[in-house]
Scaffold this active site. Sequence first.
Site, mmCIF file in Angstrom:
data_model
loop_
_atom_site.group_PDB
_atom_site.id
_atom_site.type_symbol
_atom_site.label_atom_id
_atom_site.label_comp_id
_atom_site.label_asym_id
_atom_site.label_seq_id
_atom_site.Cartn_x
_atom_site.Cartn_y
_atom_site.Cartn_z
ATOM 1 N N HIS A 47 0.804 -1.216 0.000
ATOM 2 C CA HIS A 47 0.000 0.000 0.000
ATOM 3 C C HIS A 47 0.845 1.278 0.000
ATOM 4 O O HIS A 47 0.287 2.372 0.023
ATOM 5 C CB HIS A 47 -0.924 0.023 1.221
ATOM 6 C CG HIS A 47 -2.038 -0.976 1.150
ATOM 7 N ND1 HIS A 47 -3.157 -0.792 0.376
ATOM 8 C CD2 HIS A 47 -2.195 -2.177 1.753
ATOM 9 C CE1 HIS A 47 -3.969 -1.824 0.513
ATOM 10 N NE2 HIS A 47 -3.407 -2.687 1.337
ATOM 11 N N GLU A 151 -7.327 -12.910 3.319
ATOM 12 C CA GLU A 151 -8.061 -11.650 3.269
ATOM 13 C C GLU A 151 -9.323 -11.714 2.400
ATOM 14 O O GLU A 151 -9.854 -10.672 2.021
ATOM 15 C CB GLU A 151 -7.154 -10.549 2.717
ATOM 16 C CG GLU A 151 -5.844 -10.376 3.477
ATOM 17 C CD GLU A 151 -5.005 -9.237 2.935
ATOM 18 O OE1 GLU A 151 -5.232 -8.094 3.361
ATOM 19 O OE2 GLU A 151 -4.135 -9.499 2.073
#
Length: 257
Positions: A47, A151
Amino acid sequence: MLRTNQLKRALLEGKEVFGVMASMPTAASIELIGEAGFDFVVIDTEHVLINPETVEHMIRTAESYGMTPLVRVADTEPKQLLRLLDGGAQGIVLPNVESAASLANAVAACKYAPEGARSLNAGRPGGFGKSSLAEYVGQANQETMVIAMIESRRGVQQIEAICAVPGLDMVLEGAADLSQSLGVTWQTDHPDVVQSLEHVQRTAQAFGIPYGAFLRHSRAKARWQARGVHTFMLGDERGIAFRALQKSLHEAKDVSH
């Protein structure tokens, strides 16, 4: 030179360990984390926009504090994994693992033969060839960790096959993206999310694989401890810093009134 992976050793001994995500691309962030006393740090390149030289400086800084430096990658492209490991990362955190096949390919990219196909190099982990490189490759395979983040709904459904892959060292939860996959975005305490996390943890435990949990509130640690979890993540240093700054400002404003 190749260093003993203190996190891997602690996991094998069943010791309690604490880590944090490093989301600010600077070695100064790792210094703060190290001085705070964390056992390991996950440098986030999924990220965060960050150049390779900075990642290597962050890894070196973690080494100077005796912390285990892990790197969360954006994808499992083998050459990317190779460069990070050659730069000194002691483990790779794989985001959103959804199949045994993708995990097995990543393990192969992280391990030297006969466990994998990682390209040979006499770089900094190998002491630039100072000692026997033939011995180094075996030691590197022992010290290098591969960690799978679960996830998504599919990852949860495939967790038994994922845990059966040789070379998996830890399963790490990813409740935020999981909540989105389950249709309850950012509701990390939603029953569907909690049940999925507990299923993943229970399966990992059955396979003898350590599970890492994020501590999002004060009650979380006791709940996971009761389930036999010893590895904890405290979020990212950026969020921790923001909350501390916000709290300090609010307190200062209250005092001034």
